[in-house]
Design a protein around this motif. Structure first.
Motif: not given
Length: 226
Positions: A103, A119, A124-125, A127, A129, A151-152, A154
């Motif tokens: 993360h 990213g 894909s596992t 994330q 931010v 998609d991972n 935001e």
């Protein structure tokens, strides 16, 4: 002076552990008007988001990303719109890449370039931010994330001094040329510390002044954004 720093390489940052409360948050009155400074920074970086081809006092886009040593394969995989508003000062990944599944929080994510790089690393596992206070940057980074299918990744609007991230969520907090724009740096680093899990890592690239800054100069908003 421009430095890249991580917790294993430099005294600029620290690994988060259970051994202490984190950075000292005691502070007096800030020398600069926070609202005025934030307004000026937002205005300048909204222009970087909207029209990065303008002449700024810093380089932008693929040119500076290459100069900062980002992996060419990663750069080549990103469309120009994902790179053109990059305005970093160095490469926070120079000493340690993110690992699959981790993360990552990017404090001051701008148009999202470092988040897209992260990213790619975490896969894909993992994330990522990104947090930024400038609405134009948030809008652009979200649009690009949708366009490239990140998609991972935001993006959340917020301040470094009040990161919209839960306690202990991040394995890594990165930042690229943004801590120097935070009027309350102790609060910004305290928030980064709070967002890290125990044993997490702060990795950042920034511009540091080796000499004390006169209080009068600190009150001049134009010097913060020059």
């Amino acid at each position: 002076m421009t430095n890249t720093a991580d917790t294993n390489k430099s005294h600029f940052a620290a690994v988060a552990t259970d051994a202490g409360p984190g950075p000292d948050t005691d502070k007096g009155e800030l020398a600069v008007d926070i609202d005025e400074l934030r307004h000026e920074v937002q205005s300048k970086y909204a222009a970087v988001a909207d029209d990065p081809s303008q002449d700024f006092h810093f380089h932008t886009g693929r040119y500076i990303a290459e100069r900062c040593g980002y992996d060419e394969a990663v750069l080549d995989a990103l469309p120009d719109v994902a790179v053109e508003s990059f305005a970093g000062v160095a490469n926070p990944w120079a000493h340690r890449a993110a690992r699959p599944g981790e993360h990552v929080v990017d404090a001051g994510s701008g148009a999202g370039f470092d988040c897209f790089v992260a990213g790619h690393m975490v896969g894909s596992t993992g994330q990522v931010v990104g947090v930024d206070m400038t609405p134009a940057m948030i809008d652009k980074s979200r649009a690009v994330a949708t366009e490239i299918g990140a998609d991972n990744v935001e993006f959340r609007q917020g301040y470094l001094e009040e990161l919209p991230v839960e306690d202990g969520w991040a394995d890594i907090v990165i930042s690229n040329g943004v801590f120097n724009l935070a009027p309350d740096k102790k609060a910004a680093f305290t928030e980064a510390w709070r967002a890290l899990r125990s044993g997490g890592v702060i990795q950042f690239a920034d511009i540091a002044n080796g000499q004390p800054v006169p209080e009068g100069a600190m009150r001049q908003i134009d010097l913060w954004t020059a």
